[in-house]
Design an enzyme around this catalytic site. Structure first.
Site, PDB file in Angstrom:
ATOM      1  N   THR A  32       0.836  -1.192   0.000  1.00  0.00           N
ATOM      2  CA  THR A  32       0.000   0.000   0.000  1.00  0.00           C
ATOM      3  C   THR A  32       0.872   1.244   0.000  1.00  0.00           C
ATOM      4  OG1 THR A  32      -1.752  -1.137   1.208  1.00  0.00           O
ATOM      5  CG2 THR A  32      -1.739   1.268   1.333  1.00  0.00           C
ATOM      6  N   GLY A 100       2.378   4.340   7.433  1.00  0.00           N
ATOM      7  CA  GLY A 100       1.927   5.694   7.155  1.00  0.00           C
ATOM      8  C   GLY A 100       0.591   5.727   6.444  1.00  0.00           C
ATOM      9  N   GLY A 101       0.285   4.654   5.716  1.00  0.00           N
ATOM     10  CA  GLY A 101      -0.998   4.540   5.033  1.00  0.00           C
ATOM     11  C   GLY A 101      -2.037   3.759   5.816  1.00  0.00           C
ATOM     12  N   GLU A 107      -0.368  -5.522   5.966  1.00  0.00           N
ATOM     13  CA  GLU A 107       0.968  -5.621   5.381  1.00  0.00           C
ATOM     14  C   GLU A 107       1.798  -6.669   6.116  1.00  0.00           C
ATOM     15  OE1 GLU A 107       1.319  -0.991   3.781  1.00  0.00           O
ATOM     16  OE2 GLU A 107       2.249  -1.574   5.672  1.00  0.00           O
TER      17      GLU A 107
END
Length: 226
Positions: A32, A100-101, A107
């Site tokens: 991402t 950060g996303g 993930e």
């Protein structure tokens, strides 16, 4: 080259590398973020060379489908050949800060399943010590205040990322004040032991296997050091 050009260059390097690893029945894990998006756009022209993908976020899944690339649920596949994702920080041990996303949990799950984790980044993400970028921690909503108090005990300064809900329905605390970080592995484990924490954005216990770093001098390849 500007930062966008660096991201395009490193994404192309990851595409070239992936094509040496995949077969017709391969599943590619997709991360991402803006650099991962570059990879998605570039791998699309090779979609006939692999079976499909799993994505670490709904946003990436939507982008993949927009290119006509099949997206599988992770529970529906037995193996992920390679996982490609960006990072917010990386050091020489290929320990990372990600999230950060706000997709850090998915993930980390896809990373755990994948046979190989390839990280792609531009040179601004390379650091000697982790911790300048605030460490994201995904928390169960009812535990937000408790977890924040526990993070303060670890010398962190947690800030609620107000208005952000993860794809899992949870909240993000961004922990400032951790630079320079000592043992990333120990801190990753400590934070994950706090009741109410889903996971944190340190990828140190299981770091990247390889990092392609885009610099003004070209793509530099790093492998993990003991």
């Amino acid at each position: 080259m500007d930062q966008n050009q660096l991201k395009q260059a490193v994404a192309q390097a990851a595409v070239d590398y992936s094509l040496t690893r995949i077969e017709d029945d391969s599943i590619i894990g997709i991360g991402t973020g803006s650099t991962a998006n570059c990879f998605i756009d570039l791998i699309a022209k090779h979609k006939h060379k692999f079976q499909g993908t799993v994505a670490s976020s709904e946003g990436s899944a939507e982008r993949l489908r927009g290119h006509g690339i099949q997206v599988f649920e992770l529970n529906a596949v037995s193996e992920v050949t390679i996982y490609i994702d960006g990072t917010d920080e990386a050091n020489a041990r290929l320990e990372l800060i990600k999230g950060g996303g706000a997709a850090l949990t998915r993930e980390k799950i896809v990373t755990a399943v994948a046979n190989e984790f390839v990280c792609i980044a531009d040179e601004s993400k390379w650091v000697d010590y982790l911790g300048t970028f605030p460490l994201p921690v995904e928390v169960i909503p009812m535990a937000r205040s408790y977890v924040a108090r526990e993070l303060v005990k670890l010398d962190g300064d947690p800030v609620w990322r107000d208005g952000v809900i993860t794809d899992n329905g949870n909240l993000i605390l961004d922990v400032h004040g951790l630079y320079p970080m000592g043992s990333a592995c120990a801190l990753e484990e400590q934070i994950n032991q706090i009741t109410g924490v889903v996971t944190n954005g340190l990828f140190a216990i299981k770091p990247a296997d390889i990092l392609f770093l885009a610099t003004q001098q070209g793509i530099v390849t790093h492998t993990a050091k003991a």
